[in-house]
Write a protein that holds these residues in place. Structure first.
Motif, PDB file in Angstrom:
ATOM      1  N   MET A   1       0.843  -1.190   0.000  1.00 14.65           N
ATOM      2  CA  MET A   1       0.000   0.000   0.000  1.00 14.65           C
ATOM      3  C   MET A   1       0.882   1.247   0.000  1.00 14.65           C
ATOM      4  SD  MET A   1      -3.071  -1.256   0.085  1.00 14.65           S
ATOM      5  CE  MET A   1      -3.967   0.261   0.391  1.00 14.65           C
ATOM      6  N   GLU A   2       0.504   2.221  -0.840  1.00 15.49           N
ATOM      7  CA  GLU A   2       1.318   3.435  -0.915  1.00 15.49           C
ATOM      8  C   GLU A   2       0.479   4.578  -1.469  1.00 15.49           C
ATOM      9  OE1 GLU A   2       5.626   4.940  -2.769  1.00 15.49           O
ATOM     10  OE2 GLU A   2       4.868   2.903  -3.140  1.00 15.49           O
ATOM     11  N   TRP A   3       0.707   5.793  -0.944  1.00 17.87           N
ATOM     12  CA  TRP A   3       0.101   6.988  -1.517  1.00 17.87           C
ATOM     13  C   TRP A   3       1.025   8.186  -1.269  1.00 17.87           C
ATOM     14  CZ3 TRP A   3      -0.507  10.564   2.290  1.00 17.87           C
ATOM     15  CH2 TRP A   3      -0.862  10.137   3.575  1.00 17.87           C
ATOM     16  N   HIS A  29      -6.737  11.743   2.446  1.00 12.55           N
ATOM     17  CA  HIS A  29      -6.597  10.629   3.380  1.00 12.55           C
ATOM     18  C   HIS A  29      -6.880  11.025   4.826  1.00 12.55           C
ATOM     19  CE1 HIS A  29      -4.257   9.432  -0.189  1.00 12.55           C
ATOM     20  NE2 HIS A  29      -4.693   8.226   0.100  1.00 12.55           N
ATOM     21  N   ARG A  59       3.806   4.463   3.107  1.00 12.94           N
ATOM     22  CA  ARG A  59       3.914   3.091   2.611  1.00 12.94           C
ATOM     23  C   ARG A  59       3.714   2.118   3.763  1.00 12.94           C
ATOM     24  NH1 ARG A  59       9.170   1.591  -0.808  1.00 12.94           N
ATOM     25  NH2 ARG A  59       8.132   3.127  -2.143  1.00 12.94           N
ATOM     26  N   ARG A  61       2.665  -2.415   4.385  1.00  9.91           N
ATOM     27  CA  ARG A  61       2.391  -3.700   3.747  1.00  9.91           C
ATOM     28  C   ARG A  61       0.893  -3.946   3.647  1.00  9.91           C
ATOM     29  NH1 ARG A  61       1.977  -9.074   5.239  1.00  9.91           N
ATOM     30  NH2 ARG A  61       2.252  -8.592   7.459  1.00  9.91           N
ATOM     31  N   LEU A  62       0.143  -3.548   4.702  1.00  4.35           N
ATOM     32  CA  LEU A  62      -1.314  -3.682   4.704  1.00  4.35           C
ATOM     33  C   LEU A  62      -1.949  -2.335   5.028  1.00  4.35           C
ATOM     34  CD1 LEU A  62      -1.718  -7.058   6.647  1.00  4.35           C
ATOM     35  CD2 LEU A  62      -1.844  -6.707   4.162  1.00  4.35           C
ATOM     36  N   ALA A  63      -3.174  -2.114   4.561  1.00  6.30           N
ATOM     37  CA  ALA A  63      -3.825  -0.816   4.710  1.00  6.30           C
ATOM     38  C   ALA A  63      -4.030  -0.420   6.162  1.00  6.30           C
ATOM     39  CB  ALA A  63      -5.167  -0.827   3.978  1.00  6.30           C
ATOM     40  N   GLY A  67       2.324   2.085   9.117  1.00 10.29           N
ATOM     41  CA  GLY A  67       3.025   2.546   7.930  1.00 10.29           C
ATOM     42  C   GLY A  67       4.160   3.503   8.235  1.00 10.29           C
ATOM     43  N   ARG A 104      -8.205   8.720   9.207  1.00 15.03           N
ATOM     44  CA  ARG A 104      -8.193   8.263   7.815  1.00 15.03           C
ATOM     45  C   ARG A 104      -9.499   8.508   7.062  1.00 15.03           C
ATOM     46  NH1 ARG A 104      -4.303   2.868   7.608  1.00 15.03           N
ATOM     47  NH2 ARG A 104      -2.715   3.668   9.054  1.00 15.03           N
TER      48      ARG A 104
END
Length: 259
Positions: A1-3, A29, A59, A61-63, A67, A104
């Motif tokens: 996951m990344e934004w 976000h 970033r 690994r999971l939402a 992060g 979020r």
């Protein structure tokens, strides 16, 4: 996951010996947290100050993981904010209000209003009505918005002067006059089409605006804890002091405070 997005720094807290947990407000976000590695370094600390706008790359690994943030400075505001009591208390108060929103969840209007306010906290005449409007926006985003478009009793849009504490709707001066001691004053700068320029707004208008928002925030929002109330009181005290050093005494409806 990344934004990737820009955001406003709300706070940091220590994590281990070198890292920090960064809290930011973004447009897409919402209020978001993430780890900044090396965030306590001399190079990183000036960037991660409340009020600054930063470029963010998140970033995980999971939402649902915390992060990691990669952060770069986009717009420095903190140095200017720290030069005044209004700036210091104002940014803390704004962060405490934004913290009422679920993490979020996107609230673009709140993000945009926050940026506008932070850019004008050094000018009390501009900041004061914006602060009142920000609190109204927060009420709306929390699901407790006020209806100030027309009179609850007559449907008229003319001479709106009060707000009903029961219905959170505007009331015209004529309809509300028999009950004025039970209604909340509605300052005209909050009514669409009436006195929008900051130079036309007295400090009594600002006081009435904060009285209005305080009533509904304390009744409907989780803002009645001591910490939040202290932050708000400190911000309003700093705002009044800033006003009294920049405005003529006849700008106020009451005599200057002693001391």
């Amino acid at each position: 996951m990344e934004w990737t997005e820009t955001g406003v720094v709300l706070s940091t807290r220590k994590h281990g010996e070198a890292d920090v947990i960064l809290e930011v407000m973004t447009a897409k976000h919402g209020r978001h947290l993430g780890l900044v590695r090396g965030g306590r370094s001399r190079r990183r600390q000036p960037v991660l100050q409340p009020g600054n706008e930063v470029y963010l790359s998140w970033r995980a690994r999971l939402a649902d993981h915390l992060g990691v943030f990669a952060v770069e400075l986009a717009k420095a505001r903190a140095a200017n904010l720290m030069t005044s009591a209004l700036g210091l208390h104002g940014v803390q108060h704004l962060a405490s209000l934004v913290r009422l929103l679920p993490e979020r969840d996107a609230h673009q209007s709140v993000h945009n209003a926050l940026e506008l306010l932070l850019d004008h906290l050094d000018d009390p005449a501009i900041a004061a009505p914006l602060l009142v409007r920000f609190e109204l926006e927060m009420l709306a985003e929390l699901g407790f918005g006020l209806d100030l478009a027309k009179c609850a009793a007559t449907g008229s849009t003319d001479d709106l002067a009060y707000v009903s504490p029961k219905s959170a709707r505007a009331v015209s001066r004529e309809a509300g006059l028999p009950y004025h001691d039970k209604l909340l004053p509605l300052p005209s700068f909050l009514v669409n089409g009436q006195r929008q320029r900051g130079s036309e707004i007295s400090y009594k208008d600002i006081q009435d605006g904060f009285q209005l928002t305080a009533f509904f925030l304390e009744r409907n929002g989780p803002t009645n804890n001591a910490s939040t109330l202290d932050l708000r009181s400190s911000m309003i005290a700093a705002l009044e002091k800033s006003y009294r050093t920049t405005q003529p005494w006849d700008f106020f409806d009451d005599p200057p405070l002693s001391g």
